[in-house]
Design an enzyme around this catalytic site. Structure first.
Site, short mmCIF file in Angstrom:
data_model
loop_
_atom_site.label_atom_id
_atom_site.label_comp_id
_atom_site.label_asym_id
_atom_site.label_seq_id
_atom_site.Cartn_x
_atom_site.Cartn_y
_atom_site.Cartn_z
N ASP A 88 0.78 -1.23 -0.33
CA ASP A 88 -0.50 -0.25 -0.15
C ASP A 88 0.94 1.31 -0.01
O ASP A 88 1.95 1.11 0.36
CB ASP A 88 -1.34 -0.14 1.11
CG ASP A 88 -0.57 0.09 2.17
OD1 ASP A 88 0.60 -0.49 2.76
OD2 ASP A 88 -0.67 1.22 3.39
N GLU A 153 0.40 -0.48 5.75
CA GLU A 153 1.18 -0.50 6.46
C GLU A 153 0.81 0.94 6.88
O GLU A 153 1.55 1.54 8.10
CB GLU A 153 2.30 -0.41 6.08
CG GLU A 153 3.46 -0.45 6.82
CD GLU A 153 4.22 1.34 6.89
OE1 GLU A 153 5.07 1.86 7.82
OE2 GLU A 153 3.55 1.29 6.07
N ASP A 180 12.42 -0.98 4.38
CA ASP A 180 11.43 0.12 4.71
C ASP A 180 12.17 1.32 4.15
O ASP A 180 11.57 1.95 5.17
CB ASP A 180 10.28 -0.49 4.65
CG ASP A 180 9.04 0.60 4.49
OD1 ASP A 180 9.25 1.45 3.88
OD2 ASP A 180 7.57 0.65 5.44
N THR A 315 -14.97 37.20 7.41
CA THR A 315 -14.53 38.12 8.44
C THR A 315 -15.58 37.13 10.34
O THR A 315 -16.31 37.41 10.25
CB THR A 315 -14.91 39.48 8.81
OG1 THR A 315 -15.67 39.40 9.03
CG2 THR A 315 -13.75 39.80 8.28
#
Length: 456
Positions: A88, A153, A180, A315
């Site tokens: 992923d 992960e 990784d 505002t």
């Protein structure tokens, strides 16, 4: 046999690169439900890759995205290796900052650019392609390799954590190999022996029932955005010291020997500052830059939301404000305990006139690996053979929460062998992976199986 392996590794470089390009084309963003099918397609891709290598492979469903498990045959008397990685990837915004499409892999200046190139498709693929090279030698693999590749992960690995608790026997191994993370720098390969942990939060502060005119109502009631800013400033001071009672109670301090070892690493602070685009480096007093980012806990705001965000002014006193923040943790800090002290501190500093709600997200502990194990020695030798230099031993400030779980649940050593570079833009636009390091990583992985078997 080594010559034959080297010949195969060299001759297959174009094929290995083509495989990487194919996998990178799949937009497997795990945090975005619109990409659920793509995440599954990325899992299917690696399943087919394992099948092409005649491995025993299984696509394991979870309550989220599936796990991919594969293994080679057992080798009696030899170590068992578990290779972990993830398919992923992170979201890709802001899209306008990408030179080429995040899922249109582009090779330029010796790099391949795409989301997931270095985090983590490119890096985990090195350990699959090394097996492919071994298979072509016609020689038996000298040890057993188990592969566990997940699709969550980037969202906390919750389902993998559950899988570990119930399937530890299936995953039993002597050493876990993970790529990784990064080298120390270009031409400076490294083995990471320490990681920080993490705990994530989202704080909501609510005030009036609706946005109000700041002229008519400003000054008469609490502004949630103002309150939120004040509350966050009370969690950490201007120098980076966290102001939460109990936060530092369990921090494992750096030894004098380790501080001396880290100080010897080749690190240019001015180059680092230039690389990240700042004119000065700041942080917790009494610690070096590397100590702060690798071995000290932190608290960082990741995103703020309140009031008008569109073009021009509006505002108002906004009715609500929120902030996402994370704490990076060091070994011995417990994420659950940190969550409790953060909750207590937030409740204590929230003023009258607003309501707050704190959501606790994913978390995981930090880790330290032994630098004196035979597996560490094997990894050093494999990297030396591939990169031509002795790897440095470093810590890493990022988190791979599942690593601590591997240590606890499997009782295995962990080798964090990063082939990426610190300017690979992981999690950012124009993520890249140096193709020379991709191929060096495949060679180092192929040599690693031989070196680890020799240690048995």
């Amino acid at each position: 046999m080594a010559k034959d392996l080297d010949t195969i590794l060299h001759s297959r470089e174009a094929d290995f690169q083509s495989d990487l390009i194919d996998w990178l084309k799949i937009p497997s963003i795990s945090s975005d439900s619109r990409h659920t099918q793509d995440v599954h397609a990325a899992a299917d891709w690696v399943v087919e890759k394992f099948r092409s290598l005649d491995l025993e492979v299984e696509l394991i469903p979870t309550q989220g995205h599936p796990l991919v498990y594969a293994q080679t045959p057992p080798v009696p008397g030899a170590p068992v290796v578990l290779v972990y990685g993830h398919y992923d990837v992170q979201p890709v915004e802001p899209l306008d900052k990408w030179v080429t499409g995040p899922f249109e892999p582009d090779v330029r200046d010796g790099n391949i650019y795409a989301r997931g190139a270095t985090d983590d498709k490119g890096q985990v693929l090195t350990h699959i392609q090394s097996l492919a090279a071994w298979r072509e030698t016609g020689q038996p693999l000298p040890l057993q390799i188990k592969y566990l590749i997940e699709g969550e992960e980037e969202v906390g690995s919750e389902n993998l954590q559950q899988f570990l608790k119930t399937e530890s026997e299936r995953l039993a191994c002597d050493v876990v190999v993970i790529s990784d993370n990064s080298q120390l720098g270009d031409g400076k390969p490294a083995i990471t022996y320490g990681l920080r942990g993490i705990i994530a939060f989202e704080l909501h502060v609510d005030g009036p029932a609706r946005d109000l005119h700041s002229g008519s109502f400003g000054g008469a009631l609490a502004n949630p955005a103002n309150v939120l800013c004040r509350m966050m400033s009370e969690l950490i001071d201007a120098e980076g010291k966290i102001q939460i009672p109990g936060f530092y109670d369990d921090v494992r301090e750096l030894s004098d020997a380790e501080r001396a070892q880290l100080a010897k690493l080749p690190f240019d602070e001015s180059r680092f500052a230039k690389q990240v685009g700042v004119d000065a480096l700041v942080g917790e007093p009494g610690f070096t830059t590397n100590e702060r980012r690798w071995a000290r806990p932190t608290l960082d705001i990741n995103g703020l939301t309140s009031g008008h965000q569109g073009e021009g002014g509006k505002t108002i006193v906004p009715s609500t404000a929120s902030v996402k923040f994370t704490c990076r943790l060091v070994p011995d800090q417990n994420p659950d305990k940190i969550a409790e002290v953060v909750k207590e501190r937030i409740a204590a500093i929230c003023p009258p006139g607003v309501r707050h709600r704190l959501e606790v997200g994913h978390g995981g502990g930090g880790m330290l690996a032994s630098i004196d194990s035979p597996y560490m020695a094997a990894a050093q030798q494999a990297i030396q053979r591939s990169f031509g230099v002795t790897p440095f031993l470093i810590r890493e400030g990022g988190s791979i929460p599942i690593v601590a779980e591997f240590q606890e649940q499997l009782g295995a050593e962990c080798l964090l062998l990063g082939w990426g570079l610190d300017d690979d833009n992981a999690h950012s636009p124009n993520e890249k992976f140096c193709l020379a390091d991709f191929h060096r990583g495949i060679r180092a992985s192929a040599y690693l199986w031989e070196e680890l078997a020799a240690k048995s």
